[in-house]
Design a protein around this motif. Structure first.
Motif, PDB file in Angstrom:
ATOM      1  N   ILE A 228       0.868  -1.178   0.000  1.00  0.00           N
ATOM      2  CA  ILE A 228       0.000   0.000   0.000  1.00  0.00           C
ATOM      3  C   ILE A 228       0.902   1.224   0.000  1.00  0.00           C
ATOM      4  N   HIS A 229       0.620   2.179  -0.862  1.00  0.00           N
ATOM      5  CA  HIS A 229       1.304   3.477  -0.860  1.00  0.00           C
ATOM      6  C   HIS A 229       0.276   4.532  -0.463  1.00  0.00           C
ATOM      7  N   TYR A 230       0.576   5.269   0.598  1.00  0.00           N
ATOM      8  CA  TYR A 230      -0.396   6.266   1.054  1.00  0.00           C
ATOM      9  C   TYR A 230       0.330   7.441   1.701  1.00  0.00           C
ATOM     10  N   LEU A 231       0.164   8.622   1.120  1.00  0.00           N
ATOM     11  CA  LEU A 231       0.736   9.863   1.646  1.00  0.00           C
ATOM     12  C   LEU A 231       2.225   9.715   1.967  1.00  0.00           C
TER      13      LEU A 231
ATOM     14  N   HIS B 251      -6.736   0.111   8.228  1.00  0.00           N
ATOM     15  CA  HIS B 251      -5.848   0.164   9.401  1.00  0.00           C
ATOM     16  C   HIS B 251      -4.596   0.982   9.101  1.00  0.00           C
ATOM     17  N   CYS B 252      -3.950   0.704   7.974  1.00  0.00           N
ATOM     18  CA  CYS B 252      -2.707   1.402   7.627  1.00  0.00           C
ATOM     19  C   CYS B 252      -2.937   2.889   7.386  1.00  0.00           C
ATOM     20  N   LYS B 253      -4.014   3.214   6.677  1.00  0.00           N
ATOM     21  CA  LYS B 253      -4.262   4.616   6.362  1.00  0.00           C
ATOM     22  C   LYS B 253      -4.617   5.415   7.610  1.00  0.00           C
ATOM     23  N   ARG B 254      -5.279   4.786   8.554  1.00  0.00           N
ATOM     24  CA  ARG B 254      -5.605   5.498   9.794  1.00  0.00           C
ATOM     25  C   ARG B 254      -4.363   5.775  10.637  1.00  0.00           C
ATOM     26  N   LEU B 255      -3.329   4.956  10.463  1.00  0.00           N
ATOM     27  CA  LEU B 255      -2.080   5.235  11.177  1.00  0.00           C
ATOM     28  C   LEU B 255      -1.462   6.539  10.681  1.00  0.00           C
ATOM     29  N   VAL B 256      -1.622   6.798   9.386  1.00  0.00           N
ATOM     30  CA  VAL B 256      -1.077   8.023   8.791  1.00  0.00           C
ATOM     31  C   VAL B 256      -2.055   9.175   8.944  1.00  0.00           C
ATOM     32  N   ASN B 257      -3.329   8.882   8.731  1.00  0.00           N
ATOM     33  CA  ASN B 257      -4.370   9.905   8.780  1.00  0.00           C
ATOM     34  C   ASN B 257      -5.529   9.394   9.627  1.00  0.00           C
ATOM     35  N   PRO B 258      -5.544   9.698  10.946  1.00  0.00           N
ATOM     36  CA  PRO B 258      -6.586   9.169  11.840  1.00  0.00           C
ATOM     37  C   PRO B 258      -8.009   9.504  11.408  1.00  0.00           C
ATOM     38  N   ALA B 259      -8.174  10.536  10.594  1.00  0.00           N
ATOM     39  CA  ALA B 259      -9.514  10.927  10.166  1.00  0.00           C
ATOM     40  C   ALA B 259     -10.039  10.058   9.026  1.00  0.00           C
ATOM     41  N   LYS B 260      -9.172   9.191   8.496  1.00  0.00           N
ATOM     42  CA  LYS B 260      -9.575   8.353   7.373  1.00  0.00           C
ATOM     43  C   LYS B 260     -10.642   7.365   7.810  1.00  0.00           C
ATOM     44  N   LYS B 261     -11.763   7.302   7.077  1.00  0.00           N
ATOM     45  CA  LYS B 261     -12.878   6.458   7.484  1.00  0.00           C
ATOM     46  C   LYS B 261     -12.916   5.125   6.757  1.00  0.00           C
TER      47      LYS B 261
END
Length: 459
Positions: A66-69, A101-111
């Motif tokens: 996964i690549h995110y931000l 799970h991974c995206k919320r680690l970077v961006n807690p607001a991610k739903k």
């Protein structure tokens, strides 16, 4: 002492409304038949287990990403269609659960995670494999069902990776997955991490990827002299290199030896592999206790640690630098007396290595200047004298056999019958690398053949 305290694997179930349904074997087979569940096909009907069953994807280590931000997450695809996050060993039931799970680690607001649009299998988005499945088994299905709820994030994902967006039709045509014979050791581009120079790091930044690799500096480049000398036994290198070759996952071990305060010589005499998983906190303490007892019985002191970068350069990451600094402070103890702690990184399967030999990198960390306490420690290369042992000792041979037994049934055991390069098998690779640490007694080759035969028999 270790790179990170291991934690026990746990199954994580999240992903909200995007969570894919778990299908029974019968339901999966029905997806192919017009009269079965396939006639009411939705995007939730196709799971990783379906793709595995129909051989569009294959299980393997590090095949998912996964690549995110600006962050990259790597996962293993398990035989049952679940995903194991390499970083922690956590198990996820679906791409959406892992992506969320991974995206919320970077961006807690991610739903939500938009798992099938976000997770890639060997570089290709999973949604492409879903499309291929539909073309093969449901040629009359509405292709818009595949991307339901996913299109709105696909553009963002392309921007995050610095790529130019491609029209959907072109994307489907260019990115249609092709299945090849898959080896556990990835192709050259997999998990490629480009090292950075220390001078580019600056002050600590919580947003920086802790797995960023850093080039080593020379002591002379920072106006220092190496404050100690190091001698390493060839049996240490042989056992360490053998351990690192067995699995595509990262391994850790300790180094035992002696520190002579008069001559300022650190002698590394024995390697102690940790026969445990980095994610297994429960067994870690027992393994470390056993190693401490072995050190005591041999009259040795703890003088360092090693770990592997299976597929990448043998250079420390930011996380490794912090771990090494922590180990140095612990070995120094409360008396404020100086005792060095040697860190070694072994890179067995990096295609940038010269020939079949692993790259083995001894390093140390110099604390940042007092006027810049928030900087990272400075990783420096350590000059080492390698001492050839006369014999392959029985305890080293025994440790090698224990390692074979430990990894025998592991899903990440290297497939030694497969090819490292067109004319070299994995078995040829490990034999060639270990030959560089051979003792003086030539009888060792017959002894090691027994070990190699045990490896072949594990498959």
């Amino acid at each position: 002492m270790g790179s990170e305290p291991p934690l026990s694997p746990q199954v994580v179930e999240e992903g909200g409304e995007e969570e894919e349904e778990e299908l029974s074997g019968g339901e999966e087979s029905d997806l192919r038949t017009p009269s079965g569940r396939g006639s009411l096909l939705t995007r939730r009907g196709i799971t990783l287990r379906v793709l595995l069953k129909d051989s569009l994807v294959e299980p393997g280590d590090g095949v998912l990403s996964i690549h995110y931000l600006g962050k990259k997450f790597v996962g293993d695809l398990l035989n049952d269609g679940k995903i194991r996050w390499v970083e922690t060993g956590q198990i996820f039931n679906s791409p959406s659960a892992w992506a969320t799970h991974c995206k919320r680690l970077v961006n807690p607001a991610k739903k939500s995670g938009c798992g099938w649009a976000s997770v890639r299998y060997r570089g290709q988005k999973l949604v492409q494999y879903k499309t291929s499945w539909l073309h093969k088994y449901q040629p009359s299905a509405d292709m818009s069902l595949v991307s339901e709820g996913e299109d709105d994030e696909m553009g963002d994902e392309e921007e995050e990776e610095g790529k130019t967006a491609v029209p959907t039709d072109d994307k489907n045509r260019k990115n249609k997955p092709e299945l090849h014979d898959i080896s556990l050791v990835p192709r050259r581009g997999d998990r490629e991490r480009i090292p950075v120079r220390y001078c580019t790091l600056g002050t600590r930044d919580a947003a920086r990827d802790p797995h960023t690799l850093v080039e080593l500096s020379a002591f002379s480049a920072i106006n220092r002299f190496q404050p100690f000398n190091v001698a390493v036994s060839s049996n240490v290198l042989l056992l360490m290199d053998f351990h690192c070759h067995l699995t595509t996952s990262e391994v850790v071990g300790y180094l035992g030896g002696r520190w002579d305060t008069n001559t300022q010589l650190l002698t590394v005499l024995r390697a102690f592999p940790c026969r445990t998983r980095l994610a297994d906190r429960d067994s870690a303490s027992a393994v470390e206790e056993e190693i401490c007892q072995n050190l005591f019985m041999r009259g040795l002191s703890l003088v360092g640690w090693y770990h592997s970068h299976p597929r990448g350069p043998a250079l420390p990451s930011l996380q490794d630098i912090d771990s090494q600094m922590d180990h140095q402070l612990r070995l120094q103890g409360s008396s404020n007396g100086f005792q060095p702690c040697l860190g070694i990184i072994c890179g067995p399967y990096y295609h940038g290595n010269q020939g079949v030999a692993s790259t083995i990198t001894p390093f140390w960390v110099v604390p940042p200047p007092e006027q810049r306490p928030n900087d990272y420690g400075i990783p420096v290369a350590v000059e080492v004298t390698y001492v050839q042992d006369n014999f392959l000792t029985s305890d080293v041979l025994n440790e090698m056999m224990l390692l074979v037994d430990f990894y025998r049934a592991a899903p990440d055991l290297v497939q030694f019958h497969q090819f490292w390069c067109p004319d070299t098998t994995m078995m040829d690779k490990i034999k060639g690398s270990l030959s560089g640490h051979a003792p003086k007694d030539q009888a060792y080759s017959q002894i090691l053949e027994h070990v190699y035969n045990q490896l072949i028999n594990t498959h």
